[in-house]
Design an enzyme around this catalytic site. Sequence first.
Site, PDB file in Angstrom:
ATOM      1  N   LYS A  32       0.826  -1.240  -0.039  1.00  0.00           N
ATOM      2  CA  LYS A  32      -0.016   0.123   0.020  1.00  0.00           C
ATOM      3  C   LYS A  32       0.801   1.177   0.098  1.00  0.00           C
ATOM      4  O   LYS A  32       1.575   1.355   0.807  1.00  0.00           O
ATOM      5  CB  LYS A  32      -1.106   0.055   1.235  1.00  0.00           C
ATOM      6  CG  LYS A  32      -2.086   1.187   1.177  1.00  0.00           C
ATOM      7  CD  LYS A  32      -2.996   1.177   2.304  1.00  0.00           C
ATOM      8  CE  LYS A  32      -2.270   1.529   3.755  1.00  0.00           C
ATOM      9  NZ  LYS A  32      -2.563   3.042   3.731  1.00  0.00           N
ATOM     10  N   ASP A  59      -3.545   4.346  -1.883  1.00  0.00           N
ATOM     11  CA  ASP A  59      -4.668   4.911  -0.762  1.00  0.00           C
ATOM     12  C   ASP A  59      -4.515   6.424  -0.797  1.00  0.00           C
ATOM     13  O   ASP A  59      -4.275   7.071   0.074  1.00  0.00           O
ATOM     14  CB  ASP A  59      -4.265   4.229   0.532  1.00  0.00           C
ATOM     15  CG  ASP A  59      -5.250   4.419   1.522  1.00  0.00           C
ATOM     16  OD1 ASP A  59      -6.422   4.818   1.218  1.00  0.00           O
ATOM     17  OD2 ASP A  59      -4.953   4.388   2.661  1.00  0.00           O
ATOM     18  N   LYS A  61      -7.638   8.123  -1.250  1.00  0.00           N
ATOM     19  CA  LYS A  61      -8.912   8.420  -0.617  1.00  0.00           C
ATOM     20  C   LYS A  61      -9.505   9.834  -1.546  1.00  0.00           C
ATOM     21  O   LYS A  61      -9.601  10.831  -0.845  1.00  0.00           O
ATOM     22  CB  LYS A  61      -8.851   8.882   0.844  1.00  0.00           C
ATOM     23  CG  LYS A  61      -8.169   7.699   1.683  1.00  0.00           C
ATOM     24  CD  LYS A  61      -8.490   7.917   3.107  1.00  0.00           C
ATOM     25  CE  LYS A  61      -8.162   6.620   4.004  1.00  0.00           C
ATOM     26  NZ  LYS A  61      -6.881   6.600   3.558  1.00  0.00           N
ATOM     27  N   ASP A  64     -13.327  14.386  -4.978  1.00  0.00           N
ATOM     28  CA  ASP A  64     -13.354  15.773  -5.715  1.00  0.00           C
ATOM     29  C   ASP A  64     -14.608  15.700  -6.690  1.00  0.00           C
ATOM     30  O   ASP A  64     -15.383  14.751  -6.567  1.00  0.00           O
ATOM     31  CB  ASP A  64     -11.918  15.896  -6.474  1.00  0.00           C
ATOM     32  CG  ASP A  64     -11.617  17.213  -6.409  1.00  0.00           C
ATOM     33  OD1 ASP A  64     -12.534  17.964  -6.982  1.00  0.00           O
ATOM     34  OD2 ASP A  64     -10.708  17.665  -6.248  1.00  0.00           O
ATOM     35  N   THR A 115     -12.107   5.947  10.562  1.00  0.00           N
ATOM     36  CA  THR A 115     -12.072   5.364  11.817  1.00  0.00           C
ATOM     37  C   THR A 115     -11.643   6.553  13.042  1.00  0.00           C
ATOM     38  O   THR A 115     -11.855   6.150  14.132  1.00  0.00           O
ATOM     39  CB  THR A 115     -11.335   3.925  12.104  1.00  0.00           C
ATOM     40  OG1 THR A 115     -10.032   4.371  11.473  1.00  0.00           O
ATOM     41  CG2 THR A 115     -12.120   3.020  11.053  1.00  0.00           C
ATOM     42  N   ARG A 208       3.208  -1.336  10.913  1.00  0.00           N
ATOM     43  CA  ARG A 208       4.185  -1.188  11.436  1.00  0.00           C
ATOM     44  C   ARG A 208       4.343  -2.639  12.295  1.00  0.00           C
ATOM     45  O   ARG A 208       5.808  -2.793  12.427  1.00  0.00           O
ATOM     46  CB  ARG A 208       3.911  -0.086  12.913  1.00  0.00           C
ATOM     47  CG  ARG A 208       4.066   1.130  12.257  1.00  0.00           C
ATOM     48  CD  ARG A 208       3.393   2.181  13.301  1.00  0.00           C
ATOM     49  NE  ARG A 208       1.931   2.039  13.082  1.00  0.00           N
ATOM     50  CZ  ARG A 208       1.055   3.056  13.677  1.00  0.00           C
ATOM     51  NH1 ARG A 208       1.276   3.850  14.222  1.00  0.00           N
ATOM     52  NH2 ARG A 208      -0.136   2.584  13.543  1.00  0.00           N
TER      53      ARG A 208
END
Length: 231
Positions: A32, A59, A61, A64, A115, A208
């Site tokens: 990603k 990614d 997002k 527009d 989230t 991570r």
Amino acid sequence: MSDRVIVALDFPRAQPALALADRLGPACAFYKVGLELYTAEGAAVVRELRRRGKHVFLDLKLHDIPNTVAGATARAGELGVRFLTVHAAGGTAMLEAAVAAAPGGLTVLAVTVLTSLDASGLGVVFGRSVEDAGVEAGRLARLARGAGVGGVVCAASEAGRLRAAMGPGAAIVTPGIRAPGEPRHDQRRVRTAAEAFRAGATHIVVGRPVTAAPDPALAFARIAAAAPGTT
Ligand code: C5P
């Protein structure tokens, strides 16, 4: 090898990102690229991953006007990206424009409710009272599905609800993956990889726990062992 575990390359520069991909080697097929790395390095880092034969989840997002999102989706398609995120809140016309601009191998994924927003924060955005952010996520997923979007990104705890909203063929991509006892960092609700797949995820996103591990290849192998269809 599985292409169901996507490693999030949340790095400020291409060099450590590509060094990690090289370290994981053929075991990891899917990466990603998010806003930070893309803002720093642009399409070049996506091309480098594609040159290594990797699938890329871009990614960004997108949110527009339809014409702009269609253009960005078409350019992502030219890069050979496999997943691209757009905000469901962009509305039906924007979502349909993204789907129409996506070439065959590119699945448009909707982000429903971030989230980081709870019911009260969402109520402020919407200008009405919101009882349950999960209900809004389901509503936005149905909107996205109606526009032909191929999947969603969501927490594992929402996977069942969003599977019901999206139908059986949709991709359900879930971040927030941690092994028991592992540091949660800034994630509030976490699940193990096995729990996420059991909840209906088709793919998981792991950052991570792999990128910051002393032995990233070992950490990846442990997580990937939980993926269905691992060979
Ligand atoms: O390092 P960690 O495993 O927490 O990284 C998870 C990745 O998934 C990050 O790239 C993060 O931006 C992304 N993500 C998330 N929660 C969401 C949506 C995306 O953690 N709701």
